[in-house]
Design a protein around this motif. Structure first.
Motif, PDB file in Angstrom:
ATOM      1  N   GLU A  44       0.825  -1.204   0.000  1.00 47.93           N
ATOM      2  CA  GLU A  44       0.000   0.000   0.000  1.00 47.93           C
ATOM      3  C   GLU A  44       0.862   1.257   0.000  1.00 47.93           C
ATOM      4  OE1 GLU A  44      -0.311  -2.557   1.919  1.00 47.93           O
ATOM      5  OE2 GLU A  44      -2.396  -3.289   1.959  1.00 47.93           O
ATOM      6  N   LEU A  45       1.975   1.217   0.739  1.00 51.87           N
ATOM      7  CA  LEU A  45       2.854   2.379   0.777  1.00 51.87           C
ATOM      8  C   LEU A  45       3.458   2.647  -0.603  1.00 51.87           C
ATOM      9  CD1 LEU A  45       4.298   4.607   2.366  1.00 51.87           C
ATOM     10  CD2 LEU A  45       6.116   2.953   2.876  1.00 51.87           C
ATOM     11  N   ARG A  46       3.886   1.600  -1.277  1.00 50.54           N
ATOM     12  CA  ARG A  46       4.444   1.773  -2.622  1.00 50.54           C
ATOM     13  C   ARG A  46       3.411   2.391  -3.563  1.00 50.54           C
ATOM     14  NH1 ARG A  46      10.045   1.075  -3.483  1.00 50.54           N
ATOM     15  NH2 ARG A  46      10.793  -0.372  -1.892  1.00 50.54           N
ATOM     16  N   GLU A  47       2.189   1.927  -3.457  1.00 49.67           N
ATOM     17  CA  GLU A  47       1.134   2.452  -4.320  1.00 49.67           C
ATOM     18  C   GLU A  47       0.908   3.936  -4.064  1.00 49.67           C
ATOM     19  OE1 GLU A  47      -2.224   0.054  -3.436  1.00 49.67           O
ATOM     20  OE2 GLU A  47      -1.531  -1.693  -4.580  1.00 49.67           O
ATOM     21  N   GLU A  48       0.796   4.315  -2.810  1.00 45.96           N
ATOM     22  CA  GLU A  48       0.547   5.716  -2.472  1.00 45.96           C
ATOM     23  C   GLU A  48       1.768   6.588  -2.768  1.00 45.96           C
ATOM     24  OE1 GLU A  48      -2.297   6.832  -1.890  1.00 45.96           O
ATOM     25  OE2 GLU A  48      -3.326   4.916  -1.564  1.00 45.96           O
ATOM     26  N   TRP A  49       2.952   6.019  -2.605  1.00 43.67           N
ATOM     27  CA  TRP A  49       4.188   6.756  -2.905  1.00 43.67           C
ATOM     28  C   TRP A  49       4.238   7.114  -4.385  1.00 43.67           C
ATOM     29  CZ3 TRP A  49       7.393   8.011   1.100  1.00 43.67           C
ATOM     30  CH2 TRP A  49       8.640   8.586   0.776  1.00 43.67           C
ATOM     31  N   ASP A  50       3.919   6.125  -5.214  1.00 39.11           N
ATOM     32  CA  ASP A  50       3.916   6.370  -6.665  1.00 39.11           C
ATOM     33  C   ASP A  50       2.803   7.345  -7.050  1.00 39.11           C
ATOM     34  OD1 ASP A  50       6.026   4.627  -6.926  1.00 39.11           O
ATOM     35  OD2 ASP A  50       4.790   2.915  -7.517  1.00 39.11           O
ATOM     36  N   ALA A  51       1.640   7.199  -6.424  1.00 38.25           N
ATOM     37  CA  ALA A  51       0.515   8.079  -6.741  1.00 38.25           C
ATOM     38  C   ALA A  51       0.831   9.526  -6.396  1.00 38.25           C
ATOM     39  CB  ALA A  51      -0.740   7.626  -5.995  1.00 38.25           C
ATOM     40  N   ALA A  52       1.625   9.737  -5.347  1.00 39.98           N
ATOM     41  CA  ALA A  52       1.997  11.099  -4.932  1.00 39.98           C
ATOM     42  C   ALA A  52       3.206  11.621  -5.695  1.00 39.98           C
ATOM     43  CB  ALA A  52       2.281  11.126  -3.432  1.00 39.98           C
ATOM     44  N   ALA A  53       3.766  10.797  -6.588  1.00 37.15           N
ATOM     45  CA  ALA A  53       4.939  11.184  -7.387  1.00 37.15           C
ATOM     46  C   ALA A  53       6.116  11.600  -6.507  1.00 37.15           C
ATOM     47  CB  ALA A  53       4.583  12.307  -8.365  1.00 37.15           C
ATOM     48  N   LEU A  54       6.309  10.890  -5.399  1.00 41.87           N
ATOM     49  CA  LEU A  54       7.447  11.146  -4.531  1.00 41.87           C
ATOM     50  C   LEU A  54       8.679  10.436  -5.089  1.00 41.87           C
ATOM     51  CD1 LEU A  54       5.554  10.662  -1.158  1.00 41.87           C
ATOM     52  CD2 LEU A  54       6.592  12.792  -1.961  1.00 41.87           C
ATOM     53  N   PRO A  55       9.883  10.936  -4.790  1.00 41.82           N
ATOM     54  CA  PRO A  55      11.103  10.341  -5.353  1.00 41.82           C
ATOM     55  C   PRO A  55      11.246   8.861  -4.976  1.00 41.82           C
ATOM     56  CG  PRO A  55      11.578  12.483  -4.369  1.00 41.82           C
ATOM     57  CD  PRO A  55      10.178  12.139  -3.971  1.00 41.82           C
ATOM     58  N   PRO A  56      11.285   7.958  -5.931  1.00 41.80           N
ATOM     59  CA  PRO A  56      11.440   6.536  -5.619  1.00 41.80           C
ATOM     60  C   PRO A  56      12.736   6.247  -4.859  1.00 41.80           C
ATOM     61  CG  PRO A  56      10.745   6.839  -7.897  1.00 41.80           C
ATOM     62  CD  PRO A  56      11.106   8.195  -7.383  1.00 41.80           C
ATOM     63  N   ALA A  57      13.781   7.029  -5.136  1.00 37.77           N
ATOM     64  CA  ALA A  57      15.071   6.798  -4.485  1.00 37.77           C
ATOM     65  C   ALA A  57      14.978   6.969  -2.973  1.00 37.77           C
ATOM     66  CB  ALA A  57      16.127   7.752  -5.055  1.00 37.77           C
ATOM     67  N   TRP A  58      14.129   7.867  -2.516  1.00 35.04           N
ATOM     68  CA  TRP A  58      13.986   8.060  -1.078  1.00 35.04           C
ATOM     69  C   TRP A  58      13.464   6.797  -0.405  1.00 35.04           C
ATOM     70  CZ3 TRP A  58      11.627  13.576   0.022  1.00 35.04           C
ATOM     71  CH2 TRP A  58      12.553  14.543  -0.381  1.00 35.04           C
ATOM     72  N   LEU A  59      12.427   6.222  -0.975  1.00 34.08           N
ATOM     73  CA  LEU A  59      11.842   5.017  -0.398  1.00 34.08           C
ATOM     74  C   LEU A  59      12.798   3.833  -0.534  1.00 34.08           C
ATOM     75  CD1 LEU A  59       9.369   3.973   1.035  1.00 34.08           C
ATOM     76  CD2 LEU A  59       8.325   3.494  -1.182  1.00 34.08           C
TER      77      LEU A  59
END
Length: 242
Positions: A216-231
């Protein structure tokens, strides 16, 4: 008239409503929207009931020594009253955050409101500062990160999020201390880059979700267009042996 004549000096319904209205008006003068203010007050009211229920749920004994039949009847009545208190607590919380479960017809998660994000910030900041110190980096997207984190939860889960975060930080305290020492403020790791979140209070919130709801976190992270490198950096750091 003496206090004994008047009975218990507890606020009545009108007095409680007056205190609630006064607080709403005071918060409105500071710019807090009425909806956010009502949510906070409602959570306080539901929380007070929940804490009372928890306190009264402990071991109980009937007063005096009036025999087993009396004790059994007294305990049975106390149990019924406790059930009623639990029902009032549930109704109060439901009025604020709704019934538990999916918030939409297709099970979509409701986006976090401003007050929910602010409550998350207030919850995570002292936990972060108990493990490390403030860095020169405070990402401008802090609200976006916390909103993505909160979007993985139902409104009911968000209501108890502070307790969840505190339990996570307590359970993993040693590991978190090593993590921040190796990658966070004061370490040899550069402030900017894939480990940036370890220089932000949001890191604890993200780590808790990485363990509790990674998909769920990955989905919301991508939906918010947050930097993938941070996660990805936070995940790598967490999984790297000390």
């Amino acid at each position: 008239m003496s206090a004994a004549d008047e009975g218990r000096q507890w606020p009545d319904e009108v007095s409680v409503d007056n205190a609630r209205t006064t607080l709403l008006q005071l918060l409105a003068r500071t710019g807090v929207p009425s909806g956010d203010a009502r949510q906070l007050i409602g959570l306080l009211e539901a929380g007070a009931l929940a804490l009372a229920h928890e306190e009264l749920s402990g071991a109980r004994t009937a007063p005096g020594d009036k025999g087993q039949d009396y004790a059994a009847g007294w305990l049975d009545g106390a149990a019924h009253l406790l059930d009623d208190l639990g029902a009032v607590t549930e109704r109060t919380l439901t009025d604020i955050v709704g019934a538990d479960g999916p918030s939409g017809p297709a099970g979509e998660r409701r986006r976090a409101g401003r007050m929910e994000v602010e409550r998350a910030r207030v919850a995570v900041s002292p936990l972060y500062l108990s493990l490390t110190h403030v860095s020169e980096l405070d990402p401008e997207v802090t609200d976006e990160v916390l909103a993505a984190v909160l979007a993985t939860m139902s409104p009911r889960q968000r209501a108890g999020y502070t307790g969840r975060l505190t339990a996570f930080a307590t359970t993993h305290r040693d590991r978190l201390e090593r993590l921040f020492a190796a990658y966070g403020p004061g370490s040899a790791i550069t402030v900017h880059g894939r480990y940036s979140l370890l220089h932000s209070v949001t890191s604890i919130a993200v780590l808790e979700r990485l363990l509790a709801a990674p998909r769920e976190l990955r989905e919301e992270w991508d939906a918010a267009a947050l930097p993938p490198a941070w996660l990805d950096g936070l995940t790598t750091a967490w999984n790297t042996p000390a």
